[in-house]
Design an enzyme around this catalytic site. Structure first.
Site, PDB file in Angstrom:
ATOM      1  N   LYS A  83      36.404   9.160  12.221  1.00  0.00           N
ATOM      2  CA  LYS A  83      35.100   9.516  12.708  1.00  0.00           C
ATOM      3  C   LYS A  83      34.126  10.055  12.115  1.00  0.00           C
ATOM      4  O   LYS A  83      34.156  11.005  11.087  1.00  0.00           O
ATOM      5  CB  LYS A  83      35.572  10.851  13.773  1.00  0.00           C
ATOM      6  CG  LYS A  83      34.940  10.985  15.331  1.00  0.00           C
ATOM      7  CD  LYS A  83      35.878  11.905  16.166  1.00  0.00           C
ATOM      8  CE  LYS A  83      35.161  12.167  17.409  1.00  0.00           C
ATOM      9  NZ  LYS A  83      35.822  13.083  18.197  1.00  0.00           N
TER      10      LYS A  83
HETATM   11  C1  E4P Z   1      34.882  13.371  21.663  1.00  0.00           C
HETATM   12  O1  E4P Z   1      35.344  12.783  20.693  1.00  0.00           O
HETATM   13  C2  E4P Z   1      34.589  14.980  21.517  1.00  0.00           C
HETATM   14  O2  E4P Z   1      35.668  15.407  20.785  1.00  0.00           O
HETATM   15  C3  E4P Z   1      34.873  15.537  22.784  1.00  0.00           C
HETATM   16  O3  E4P Z   1      34.772  14.478  23.805  1.00  0.00           O
HETATM   17  C4  E4P Z   1      33.442  16.643  22.864  1.00  0.00           C
HETATM   18  O4  E4P Z   1      33.956  17.153  24.151  1.00  0.00           O
HETATM   19  P1  E4P Z   1      33.347  18.615  24.381  1.00  0.00           P
HETATM   20  O5  E4P Z   1      31.542  18.211  24.677  1.00  0.00           O
HETATM   21  O6  E4P Z   1      33.885  19.181  25.751  1.00  0.00           O
HETATM   22  O7  E4P Z   1      33.363  19.200  23.517  1.00  0.00           O
END
Ligand code: E4P
Length: 218
Positions: A83
């Site tokens: 990522k």
């Molecule tokens: C996606 O890969 C992120 O880890 C995640 O969905 C972020 O979500 P949040 O806005 O609830 O922290």
């Protein structure tokens, strides 16, 4: 539509994997911090439980360190999906790792313009954060609709739309209506998908009526 769980909690991951409905996992540095576990062994442990893509995020923001971190993460298991943030350096890393055959999830996407760049960089997944857009009074799901439309115009792009920052079941339903490829959800949101008061009420009545028959199936 593929279902990923957005967590660093191995118990939740095992629990959801046992349903047979889980297609992958996403993590981020905040979720890893919350888990209290060592990052690299945790990713290995998750990859042993789930055969689908497991997103592991680089920690650096400069190109040189990110590409080294990305290669190290990719070496943990075949199903690691590296990522990277949606920055110029992150997309450069995305292009390079994708060309090497590594799956890449481009995260922190908040605009259709950014999603176009990620597709051009060969991302496996683009992660638009719908909940965080809703939080600031913008329409997160409109962004999903826009990206699905744009990607549909270019069949040569293989990037999948991974709806992230999901807060409630309607985000998932709307994403499915729009044809998004993947949703990644916190465990509690996945569990909420099962719930309907009429299901509970109807089942209670069936159980009671069955008792009255005095029969047994087994
Ligand atoms: C996606 O890969 C992120 O880890 C995640 O969905 C972020 O979500 P949040 O806005 O609830 O922290």
């Amino acid at each position: 539509m593929k279902f990923f769980v957005d967590t660093g909690d191995i118990n939740d991951i095992r629990d959801l994997a046992s349903t047979g409905l889980l297609d992958g996992v996403t993590t981020n540095p905040s979720l890893i911090a919350k888990s209290g576990k060592q990052f690299l062994p945790l990713i290995k442990e998750i990859c042993d439980v789930v055969s689908g893509p497991v997103s592991a995020e680089v920690a650096a923001t400069d190109y040189d360190t990110m590409i080294r971190e990305g290669r190290k993460l990719a070496g943990i298991a075949e199903n690691v999906c590296v990522k990277v943030p949606l920055t110029p350096a992150g997309l450069k890393v995305c292009k390079e790792l994708s060309d090497e055959g590594t799956q890449v999830n481009v995260t922190l996407c908040f605009s259709a313009a950014q999603a176009i760049l990620a597709a051009k960089a060969g991302a496996t997944f683009i992660s638009p954060f719908v909940g965080r857009l809703d939080d600031i009074g913008q329409d997160g799901m409109q962004l999903i609709s826009d990206i699905v439309t744009i990607y549909g115009n270019y069949p040569e792009w293989n990037t999948e739309v991974l709806v992230a920052s999901v807060r409630h079941p309607m985000h998932i339903v709307d994403a499915a209506m729009m044809g998004a490829h993947v949703v990644t959800c916190p465990p509690d949101v996945i569990k909420k998908l099962y719930s309907h008061p009429l299901t509970d009420k109807g089942l209670a009545a069936f159980v009671e009526d069955w008792k009255k028959t005095g029969q047994s199936i087994l």
